[in-house]
Design a protein around this motif. Sequence first.
Motif, PDB file in Angstrom:
ATOM      1  N   PRO A 100      20.226  31.996  57.441  1.00  0.00           N
ATOM      2  CA  PRO A 100      19.696  30.635  57.289  1.00  0.00           C
ATOM      3  C   PRO A 100      19.831  30.144  55.853  1.00  0.00           C
ATOM      4  O   PRO A 100      19.752  30.933  54.901  1.00  0.00           O
ATOM      5  CB  PRO A 100      18.227  30.786  57.685  1.00  0.00           C
ATOM      6  N   GLU A 101      20.054  28.861  55.719  1.00  0.00           N
ATOM      7  CA  GLU A 101      20.212  28.285  54.378  1.00  0.00           C
ATOM      8  C   GLU A 101      18.899  28.389  53.604  1.00  0.00           C
ATOM      9  O   GLU A 101      17.835  28.042  54.110  1.00  0.00           O
ATOM     10  CB  GLU A 101      20.639  26.826  54.464  1.00  0.00           C
ATOM     11  N   CYS A 102      18.984  28.881  52.389  1.00  0.00           N
ATOM     12  CA  CYS A 102      17.819  28.958  51.513  1.00  0.00           C
ATOM     13  C   CYS A 102      17.670  27.625  50.780  1.00  0.00           C
ATOM     14  O   CYS A 102      18.623  27.137  50.177  1.00  0.00           O
ATOM     15  CB  CYS A 102      17.979  30.093  50.496  1.00  0.00           C
ATOM     16  N   THR A 103      16.475  27.056  50.844  1.00  0.00           N
ATOM     17  CA  THR A 103      16.232  25.784  50.161  1.00  0.00           C
ATOM     18  C   THR A 103      15.242  25.941  49.006  1.00  0.00           C
ATOM     19  O   THR A 103      14.804  24.954  48.417  1.00  0.00           O
ATOM     20  CB  THR A 103      15.695  24.734  51.151  1.00  0.00           C
ATOM     21  N   ASN A 104      14.880  27.186  48.689  1.00  0.00           N
ATOM     22  CA  ASN A 104      14.001  27.481  47.549  1.00  0.00           C
ATOM     23  C   ASN A 104      14.829  28.145  46.452  1.00  0.00           C
ATOM     24  O   ASN A 104      15.281  29.293  46.622  1.00  0.00           O
ATOM     25  CB  ASN A 104      12.856  28.406  47.963  1.00  0.00           C
ATOM     26  N   TRP A 105      15.003  27.450  45.328  1.00  0.00           N
ATOM     27  CA  TRP A 105      15.896  27.962  44.293  1.00  0.00           C
ATOM     28  C   TRP A 105      15.277  27.850  42.898  1.00  0.00           C
ATOM     29  O   TRP A 105      14.503  26.932  42.619  1.00  0.00           O
ATOM     30  CB  TRP A 105      17.223  27.211  44.310  1.00  0.00           C
ATOM     31  N   ILE A 106      15.672  28.802  42.063  1.00  0.00           N
ATOM     32  CA  ILE A 106      15.273  28.770  40.651  1.00  0.00           C
ATOM     33  C   ILE A 106      16.535  28.616  39.821  1.00  0.00           C
ATOM     34  O   ILE A 106      17.440  29.456  39.879  1.00  0.00           O
ATOM     35  CB  ILE A 106      14.507  30.042  40.259  1.00  0.00           C
ATOM     36  N   TYR A 107      16.596  27.510  39.079  1.00  0.00           N
ATOM     37  CA  TYR A 107      17.759  27.159  38.281  1.00  0.00           C
ATOM     38  C   TYR A 107      17.491  27.411  36.798  1.00  0.00           C
ATOM     39  O   TYR A 107      16.355  27.668  36.390  1.00  0.00           O
ATOM     40  CB  TYR A 107      18.103  25.672  38.441  1.00  0.00           C
ATOM     41  N   ARG A 108      18.533  27.277  36.021  1.00  0.00           N
ATOM     42  CA  ARG A 108      18.385  27.242  34.560  1.00  0.00           C
ATOM     43  C   ARG A 108      18.420  25.781  34.128  1.00  0.00           C
ATOM     44  O   ARG A 108      19.322  25.036  34.519  1.00  0.00           O
ATOM     45  CB  ARG A 108      19.536  27.995  33.880  1.00  0.00           C
ATOM     46  N   ARG A 109      17.422  25.357  33.367  1.00  0.00           N
ATOM     47  CA  ARG A 109      17.418  23.993  32.860  1.00  0.00           C
ATOM     48  C   ARG A 109      18.466  23.898  31.738  1.00  0.00           C
ATOM     49  O   ARG A 109      18.397  24.632  30.746  1.00  0.00           O
ATOM     50  CB  ARG A 109      16.033  23.622  32.343  1.00  0.00           C
ATOM     51  N   ILE A 110      19.435  23.029  31.926  1.00  0.00           N
ATOM     52  CA  ILE A 110      20.579  22.922  31.026  1.00  0.00           C
ATOM     53  C   ILE A 110      20.121  22.664  29.596  1.00  0.00           C
ATOM     54  O   ILE A 110      19.319  21.763  29.340  1.00  0.00           O
ATOM     55  CB  ILE A 110      21.533  21.801  31.479  1.00  0.00           C
ATOM     56  N   GLY A 111      20.639  23.476  28.685  1.00  0.00           N
ATOM     57  CA  GLY A 111      20.367  23.285  27.264  1.00  0.00           C
ATOM     58  C   GLY A 111      19.028  23.786  26.792  1.00  0.00           C
ATOM     59  O   GLY A 111      18.692  23.618  25.614  1.00  0.00           O
ATOM     60  N   LYS A 112      18.242  24.404  27.675  1.00  0.00           N
ATOM     61  CA  LYS A 112      16.915  24.875  27.289  1.00  0.00           C
ATOM     62  C   LYS A 112      16.674  26.277  27.837  1.00  0.00           C
ATOM     63  O   LYS A 112      17.327  26.698  28.779  1.00  0.00           O
ATOM     64  CB  LYS A 112      15.838  23.919  27.808  1.00  0.00           C
ATOM     65  N   ASP A 113      15.725  26.976  27.218  1.00  0.00           N
ATOM     66  CA  ASP A 113      15.372  28.318  27.684  1.00  0.00           C
ATOM     67  C   ASP A 113      14.282  28.223  28.748  1.00  0.00           C
ATOM     68  O   ASP A 113      13.219  28.853  28.651  1.00  0.00           O
ATOM     69  CB  ASP A 113      14.899  29.177  26.514  1.00  0.00           C
ATOM     70  N   LEU A 114      14.579  27.440  29.777  1.00  0.00           N
ATOM     71  CA  LEU A 114      13.603  27.193  30.826  1.00  0.00           C
ATOM     72  C   LEU A 114      14.168  27.535  32.192  1.00  0.00           C
ATOM     73  O   LEU A 114      15.338  27.291  32.470  1.00  0.00           O
ATOM     74  CB  LEU A 114      13.176  25.718  30.829  1.00  0.00           C
ATOM     75  N   LEU A 115      13.308  28.087  33.045  1.00  0.00           N
ATOM     76  CA  LEU A 115      13.633  28.319  34.441  1.00  0.00           C
ATOM     77  C   LEU A 115      13.007  27.188  35.251  1.00  0.00           C
ATOM     78  O   LEU A 115      11.814  26.893  35.093  1.00  0.00           O
ATOM     79  CB  LEU A 115      13.094  29.669  34.904  1.00  0.00           C
ATOM     80  N   ALA A 116      13.818  26.531  36.093  1.00  0.00           N
ATOM     81  CA  ALA A 116      13.362  25.377  36.858  1.00  0.00           C
ATOM     82  C   ALA A 116      13.200  25.756  38.323  1.00  0.00           C
ATOM     83  O   ALA A 116      14.165  26.167  38.979  1.00  0.00           O
ATOM     84  CB  ALA A 116      14.350  24.223  36.717  1.00  0.00           C
ATOM     85  N   ILE A 117      11.987  25.630  38.836  1.00  0.00           N
ATOM     86  CA  ILE A 117      11.666  26.025  40.206  1.00  0.00           C
ATOM     87  C   ILE A 117      11.750  24.804  41.120  1.00  0.00           C
ATOM     88  O   ILE A 117      11.041  23.812  40.906  1.00  0.00           O
ATOM     89  CB  ILE A 117      10.253  26.642  40.264  1.00  0.00           C
ATOM     90  N   ASN A 118      12.610  24.894  42.128  1.00  0.00           N
ATOM     91  CA  ASN A 118      12.825  23.766  43.051  1.00  0.00           C
ATOM     92  C   ASN A 118      12.692  24.205  44.501  1.00  0.00           C
ATOM     93  O   ASN A 118      13.043  25.337  44.848  1.00  0.00           O
ATOM     94  CB  ASN A 118      14.231  23.175  42.867  1.00  0.00           C
ATOM     95  N   TRP A 119      12.226  23.291  45.347  1.00  0.00           N
ATOM     96  CA  TRP A 119      12.177  23.533  46.786  1.00  0.00           C
ATOM     97  C   TRP A 119      12.419  22.226  47.505  1.00  0.00           C
ATOM     98  O   TRP A 119      12.319  21.140  46.916  1.00  0.00           O
ATOM     99  CB  TRP A 119      10.835  24.149  47.195  1.00  0.00           C
ATOM    100  N   LYS A 120      12.722  22.334  48.779  1.00  0.00           N
ATOM    101  CA  LYS A 120      13.050  21.141  49.565  1.00  0.00           C
ATOM    102  C   LYS A 120      11.790  20.510  50.125  1.00  0.00           C
ATOM    103  O   LYS A 120      10.949  21.191  50.709  1.00  0.00           O
ATOM    104  CB  LYS A 120      14.003  21.510  50.700  1.00  0.00           C
ATOM    105  N   GLY A 121      11.684  19.195  49.977  1.00  0.00           N
ATOM    106  CA  GLY A 121      10.574  18.469  50.567  1.00  0.00           C
ATOM    107  C   GLY A 121       9.264  18.641  49.829  1.00  0.00           C
ATOM    108  O   GLY A 121       9.191  19.268  48.764  1.00  0.00           O
TER     109      GLY A 121
END
Length: 215
Positions: A100-121
Amino acid sequence: IKTESTVFPENKITNAVAEITIKDDLVSVFFEKNEDFRKIIKGLGYVWSGSSWGKKIEETTGAAKERAAELGNALLNAGFPIMILEEKILRNAIEGNFEPECTNWIYRRIGKDLLAINWKGYNDKLYQKARSLPGAKWDSPSVVVNVAHYNEVEEFADLYNFKFTEDAKKLINEYKEQIQKVEVVKPAKVEKEEQKDGLEKILESSDEILDDLKD
């Protein structure tokens, strides 16, 4: 060939067939105008291109063959006949054999030392849990956390089924390498001298003087 690649579900609601095609970077589906069909497609993240519905394949979507099987399975369960020319993918759609497609992802915030937590809806529970992480703050469309707290973010990801993008993994590994180079020291502990009560000493001395005068 098309007939051999077409299947009808037991609960079919129409004889019209949804034709699913697969490329490495795109899954497309063509079908006549139908509101129930549209709701299913939009719910899976497909976008109308003018002649068909399509889903761009990226790192966070998973492989095209997985998405095509998932789409086919959803349509079959809703009563829509489907056609997929690739036999293995068609079988996987019928058997529900796909990741199943995962819609919960943790990205790298471009240009910063930050982890960006995203989810659908909308999900207030995930929002509250993400905001409870050390130093977390809302920076639309994500809850962001400094990479220094990667341990806590990894625990959060395990608990709530989040995946890390390759860039996010790279940021964490880079941070680990950096802190391994930082000197670890044992600081000397300086004992503070106890503060003497000068007034009390003066009063004690005064009492002694008065006692001497009495003698």
